[in-house]
Design an enzyme around this catalytic site. Structure first.
Site, PDB file in Angstrom:
ATOM      1  N   GLN A   1       0.689  -0.788   0.398  1.00  0.00           N
ATOM      2  CA  GLN A   1       0.225   0.156  -0.055  1.00  0.00           C
ATOM      3  C   GLN A   1       0.540   1.534  -0.517  1.00  0.00           C
ATOM      4  O   GLN A   1       0.375   2.217   0.570  1.00  0.00           O
ATOM      5  CB  GLN A   1      -1.147   0.291   0.921  1.00  0.00           C
ATOM      6  CG  GLN A   1      -1.948  -1.170   1.117  1.00  0.00           C
ATOM      7  CD  GLN A   1      -3.296  -0.318   0.202  1.00  0.00           C
ATOM      8  OE1 GLN A   1      -2.939   0.897  -0.640  1.00  0.00           O
ATOM      9  NE2 GLN A   1      -3.929  -1.320  -0.578  1.00  0.00           N
ATOM     10  N   SER A   2       1.945   1.106  -0.745  1.00  0.00           N
ATOM     11  CA  SER A   2       3.314   2.202  -0.675  1.00  0.00           C
ATOM     12  C   SER A   2       2.409   3.743  -0.877  1.00  0.00           C
ATOM     13  O   SER A   2       2.650   3.647  -2.537  1.00  0.00           O
ATOM     14  CB  SER A   2       3.717   1.750  -1.602  1.00  0.00           C
ATOM     15  OG  SER A   2       5.297   3.145  -1.366  1.00  0.00           O
ATOM     16  N   ASN A   3       2.550   4.780  -0.274  1.00  0.00           N
ATOM     17  CA  ASN A   3       1.713   5.767  -0.640  1.00  0.00           C
ATOM     18  C   ASN A   3       3.442   6.314  -1.616  1.00  0.00           C
ATOM     19  O   ASN A   3       3.918   6.929  -2.552  1.00  0.00           O
ATOM     20  CB  ASN A   3       1.802   7.291   0.345  1.00  0.00           C
ATOM     21  CG  ASN A   3       0.826   6.819   0.965  1.00  0.00           C
ATOM     22  OD1 ASN A   3      -0.129   6.180   0.857  1.00  0.00           O
ATOM     23  ND2 ASN A   3       0.826   6.441   2.553  1.00  0.00           N
TER      24      ASN A   3
ATOM     25  N   CYS B   1       5.207   4.657  -3.804  1.00  0.00           N
ATOM     26  CA  CYS B   1       5.532   4.049  -4.651  1.00  0.00           C
ATOM     27  C   CYS B   1       3.671   4.952  -6.117  1.00  0.00           C
ATOM     28  O   CYS B   1       3.985   5.217  -7.009  1.00  0.00           O
ATOM     29  CB  CYS B   1       4.842   2.966  -5.073  1.00  0.00           C
ATOM     30  SG  CYS B   1       6.460   1.987  -4.123  1.00  0.00           S
TER      31      CYS B   1
END
Ligand SMILES: *Cc1c(COP(=O)(O)O)cnc(C)c1O
Length: 345
Positions: A82-84, A86
């Site tokens: 759930q990388s912001n 990326c």
């Protein structure tokens, strides 16, 4: 501090808002001993550019400018499912007309799902070129370097951005934020007794420490670890601070205590919910209609709430919360945030 010698792209039209949270402060005071709490203010770095932006937007202003100077046609970066980071890097790449690839580390085994909502949904809506899924503990820098080599063999030129964009160049984004904040404090005639920020890959926390030192801003910064307790987090932040100061050619040594971290609030694990996070997300949503996120700012705000209840500040003191973004991840945690499934205390 003069940042003008560093190439920079501008992704936000002006300073992010800085304002008080009167309803949240009152709700917090009602839960503190003798009904006393400090006045909580917020700096809205969740309103930075690159739809929807967050702290990574500031780092990317410098990182993307460097990628463009180097003639890159593709950005390679890495992060959690759930990388912001990326998602915002992908948005920046699209904005610049570049391709973007991710290496996603499954930090919680089995947690990557191609169909997941939240940021993962946005990866696909934004049209990420490729996602490689790596197991927990994988060497992400090595995996990025391999992708850069593979693309080179195809005649492309890729630029690798580390986890969270947290190298010296990325940290400059938070030196710039420190300067923006200094000007706002002057314009509004307001002083703060502490600044609270989530502390992860540490470009934000370390960049702020460097920026506060270099600009002589005498406000204590407290980093709430989102994945590590202080004995492990503080050295990471200190290393980032030194890297940023070196890049700025500032021969300054952070004084003892310049890097303050608090632990516990990230448990049981990075990105795994706990009751304090759920309380913090609900409280800010229901008093101020501002969305926190479940992985970073929810836990950082739980840290602020915990310190206030423990009497760290007096009534009338002012505490600034740096909102670093992340709201899209809320949509991957709906049941937890509405209390439909239990969470650990
Ligand atoms: C990445 C991130 C953080 C942590 O910032 P670092 O610079 O990695 O320490 C905090 N909040 C949000 C919303 C983030 O996406």
């Amino acid at each position: 501090m003069d940042l003008s010698r560093f190439p920079r792209r501008i992704y936000t039209p002006g300073p992010t808002p800085l304002h008080a949270l009167p309803r949240f402060s009152a709700a917090l005071a009602a839960t503190c001993p003798e009904g006393r709490a400090p006045d909580i203010w917020i700096k809205r770095d969740d309103l930075l550019g690159l739809s929807p932006g967050g702290n990574k937007t500031r780092k990317l202003e410098f990182l993307m400018a460097d990628a463009l100077v180097q003639g890159a046609d593709t950005i390679v970066t890495c992060g959690a499912p759930q990388s912001n980071h990326c998602r915002i890097t992908l948005a920046a790449a699209i904005h610049e007309g570049l391709k973007c690839r991710f290496i996603i580390e499954e930090r919680v085994p089995g947690s990557y799902s191609e169909a997941a909502s939240g940021n993962n949904f946005l990866f696909h809506l934004f049209g990420v070129e490729h996602i490689e899924v790596a197991p927990a503990g994988a060497d992400l820098e090595a995996a990025s370097a391999r992708t850069v080599e593979d693309l080179k063999a195809e005649g492309r030129k890729a630029y690798a951005i580390p986890v969270g964009g947290s190298n010296a160049l990325g940290g400059l984004g938070y030196v710039a934020c420190a300067q923006e904040l200094q000007q706002q404090m002057f314009d509004l005639g307001v002083r703060f007794d502490a600044l609270i920020v989530g502390s992860g890959s540490s470009g934000t926390h370390g960049g702020l420490v460097a920026g506060f030192l270099g600009n002589n801003i005498d406000v204590p910064i407290i980093g709430v670890g989102v994945s590590r307790d202080p004995e492990d987090q503080a050295p990471v932040v200190l290393k980032e601070t030194h890297a940023v100061l070196d890049l700025l050619r500032l021969r300054m040594t952070p004084p003892a205590g310049a890097v303050e971290c608090i632990g516990g609030y990230w448990r049981p694990k990075y990105s795994v919910p706990n009751a304090g996070m759920v309380e913090a997300v609900q409280m800010l949503a229901r008093t101020e209609a501002i969305l926190l996120d479940p992985v970073y700012t929810g836990k950082a705000m739980a840290g602020l709430i915990g310190l206030a209840r423990a009497g760290r500040w007096k009534a009338g003191e002012r505490v600034l919360f740096l909102h670093t973004g992340g709201a899209p991840a809320l949509f991957a945690y709906e049941d937890v945030l509405l209390g439909r499934v239990p969470v650990v205390a």
